[in-house]
Each structure stands twice: as structure tokens, then as C-alpha cells.
Design an enzyme around this catalytic site. Sequence first.
Site, PDB file in Angstrom:
ATOM      1  CE  LYS A   1      -4.362  -1.843   1.597  1.00  0.00           C
ATOM      2  NZ  LYS A   1      -5.365  -1.921   2.678  1.00  0.00           N
TER       3      LYS A   1
ATOM      4  NE  ARG B   1      -7.385  -8.193   0.905  1.00  0.00           N
ATOM      5  CZ  ARG B   1      -6.995  -7.417  -0.088  1.00  0.00           C
ATOM      6  NH1 ARG B   1      -6.014  -6.555   0.089  1.00  0.00           N
ATOM      7  NH2 ARG B   1      -7.576  -7.487  -1.272  1.00  0.00           N
TER       8      ARG B   1
HETATM    9  C1  8Y4 Z   1      -0.966  -1.638  -3.799  1.00  0.00           C
HETATM   10  C2  8Y4 Z   1      -1.589  -2.849  -3.617  1.00  0.00           C
HETATM   11  C3  8Y4 Z   1      -1.583  -0.486  -3.352  1.00  0.00           C
HETATM   12  C4  8Y4 Z   1      -2.856  -2.909  -3.012  1.00  0.00           C
HETATM   13  C5  8Y4 Z   1      -2.820  -0.549  -2.742  1.00  0.00           C
HETATM   14  C6  8Y4 Z   1      -3.453  -1.757  -2.589  1.00  0.00           C
HETATM   15  C7  8Y4 Z   1      -7.965  -4.390   2.520  1.00  0.00           C
HETATM   16  C8  8Y4 Z   1      -9.010  -5.229   2.108  1.00  0.00           C
HETATM   17  C9  8Y4 Z   1      -8.193  -4.189   0.384  1.00  0.00           C
HETATM   18  C10 8Y4 Z   1      -7.627  -4.336   3.903  1.00  0.00           C
HETATM   19  C11 8Y4 Z   1      -9.397  -5.948   4.255  1.00  0.00           C
HETATM   20  C12 8Y4 Z   1      -5.438  -2.771  -1.556  1.00  0.00           C
HETATM   21  C13 8Y4 Z   1     -10.137  -5.759  -0.060  1.00  0.00           C
HETATM   22  C14 8Y4 Z   1      -6.824  -2.350  -1.212  1.00  0.00           C
HETATM   23  N1  8Y4 Z   1      -7.458  -3.760   1.419  1.00  0.00           N
HETATM   24  N2  8Y4 Z   1      -9.721  -6.008   2.967  1.00  0.00           N
HETATM   25  N3  8Y4 Z   1      -9.149  -5.079   0.774  1.00  0.00           N
HETATM   26  N4  8Y4 Z   1      -8.382  -5.142   4.732  1.00  0.00           N
HETATM   27  N5  8Y4 Z   1     -10.075  -6.687   5.146  1.00  0.00           N
HETATM   28  N6  8Y4 Z   1      -4.719  -1.740  -2.029  1.00  0.00           N
HETATM   29  O1  8Y4 Z   1      -6.753  -3.610   4.356  1.00  0.00           O
HETATM   30  O2  8Y4 Z   1      -5.041  -3.897  -1.414  1.00  0.00           O
HETATM   31  S1  8Y4 Z   1      -8.031  -3.669  -1.277  1.00  0.00           S
END
Ligand code: 8Y4
Length: 293
Positions: free
Chosen positions: A236, A270
Site C-alpha cells: 500500500k 492480507r
Molecule cells: C498496492 C496494492 C496499493 C494494493 C494498494 C493496494 C484491505 C481489504 C483491500 C484491507 C481488508 C489494496 C479488499 C486495497 N485492502 N480487505 N481489501 N483489509 N479486510 N490496495 O486492508 O489492497 S483492497
Amino acid sequence: MAELIETSCPRLLKCGDRELDLSRPHVMGVLNVTPDSFSDGGRYFSGNKPDLTKLLNRAEEMAAEGASIIDIGGESTRPGAAPVSIQQELDRVVTVIEAVAARLPTIISVDTSTAQVMLEAKSAGAGLINDVRALTRSGAMQAAIGTGLPVCLMHMKGEPDSMQRKPEYDNVVAEVLAYLQARIDCCQAAGLSQEKIIIDPGFGFGKTLQHNLQLLNNLDEFNRLRFPVLVGMSRKSMIGQLLDNQAGERLYGSLALAVLAVAKGAHIVRCHDVAATWDVLRVAAAVARETKI
Ligand code: 8Y4
């Protein structure tokens, strides 16, 4: 003293016909069924359709690498992402859940906020509902309760399109805790039982870098609610802000955050990089237990 943090949430989480032993930490591997995800945009898409063979291979790989849960989602929460219709979300995830659940013993989590998707995902073999909107969408709470599956209630301030504009809190830790407690109360009043609740502070969802750091540094406070804690920080932008790097370059940063989260009591991490994260969790858990896991 065998454990660093007193968590005392239930030891065994029933996820449909599968079980999760919460006395040790677990990896939840991300399987994106979206053409436009942050870090693996459309890797498992061929044209406009999910590529089932590639998705199954990736699911199998994550299971072999140590994932206890595979999180399958068809809606991108990236700001500015095109909204998906219910039918589109169903078309993306239901077949994939069915195929993965039939092939692997791994628990399937469905990443959705949509009532109908929760119900069909359960029929297809999902064992857990991961809702970044904490069952606030119309019909979602009754649907989730109807499935009998555990639910991850995540905190988000605002909606994906606007959440990162200028998030403000007086005390982010207190406000996120209060929000989760309010959602728990609401869900329990509607009939969701205690042992089916997982909580998540929602890193990056309506939070600045400082908010994210404050939440992680005080993550042990979330164990006071007596529910399993799930965190998602993998790749992130909080890492990008600390290291000035791009999503594909955030592995070491992600691993540092994963070990800090389990040291502060997180039960489920996750992530995108399952093999590396599982190594980290196994080492951290061995220290906490003073024995190999
Ligand atoms: C790079 C890679 C930059 C991924 C941003 C991201 C969470 C989640 C997501 C979390 C739970 C993401 C579906 C966002 N984040 N579910 N989901 N907790 N429970 N962004 O933190 O991965 S999606």
C-alpha cells in the site's frame, strides 16, 4: 509467558465446512478478479473475462506457499475505478470461488459489500466474507447473517472515490475503535453471533500516512475488543510514502509491517507476496510461542 499479547478471542474460527486455528497467525493471499487492480492490474484477465486457468494456478501457488485463506474480489476499491454492477461482480467471482473451493482445501474469502454476491459466494463454497464497508450496504447485514459465515468488518472513512481527499480525525485510534464497536453492536443486534466477527482497522482507507502509523503502533488496542484482528498493508501507499517507491518495489516494506502487526496481536495478514509473508509470520510466531510452529 507463551504469548506476547493477551488476545483471548476464540481459538477456532468456523468458516463453513473449513476451520481456522487462531492460536497462530495466518496469511490471507489476494486473488484479484478485476481488470484494474492496484498492483497486479488485469494479470488474470483475458480481454474482458477472468482467465480461470491463470487464476486457479495462482490460487494453487498461494496455497502451496502457505496461505490459509484466499481472498477473492471482483470490485476494485481504487479511487476512480469504474463501478461494477452486481451482475458483473457475480460473473467475476462466483465461478472463480467455485473452481478454487473445489480444487483446494484453503478457506475462500469473498471480498464484497454486495448482499447477493455474499449469498452466491457462500453457495459456491466461500468460507468467509470480507467487507470493506462493514455490512453497511443495503441488505448486506441480513445476507451475511444468512450465510452463517464469519465476517471481517473493516473501517473505512468515506467511500473509495473520496476517502483519500483530506481525511481528518481528532484521535484516529479511538475513532476507528468506536466505529468498529458500533458496527459490532449493530451486527449483533441484527443476529450476527459473537464468534463470527473479525475486525480490521482498514489501513489506507481514508487515512493519511500518520494515521496509518498511529493505527499500527497502537494495534494492540484492537485486541481489547476480543475479536480476531485482520490487517492489510501489503504494497500500500503508506510504504510508498515511507520509501519513495512503486507498488512493485514494496516487498521489504510490506514484510516489516507484517511482522510489526503480528507482534502487536494481528491474527490474519492480507498480502500479495504469500511465500515471503508466511516465512515472516512463522518466524514471528515461533518467537511469541518460544517454539517452532
Ligand atoms: C498496492 C496494492 C496499493 C494494493 C494498494 C493496494 C484491505 C481489504 C483491500 C484491507 C481488508 C489494496 C479488499 C486495497 N485492502 N480487505 N481489501 N483489509 N479486510 N490496495 O486492508 O489492497 S483492497
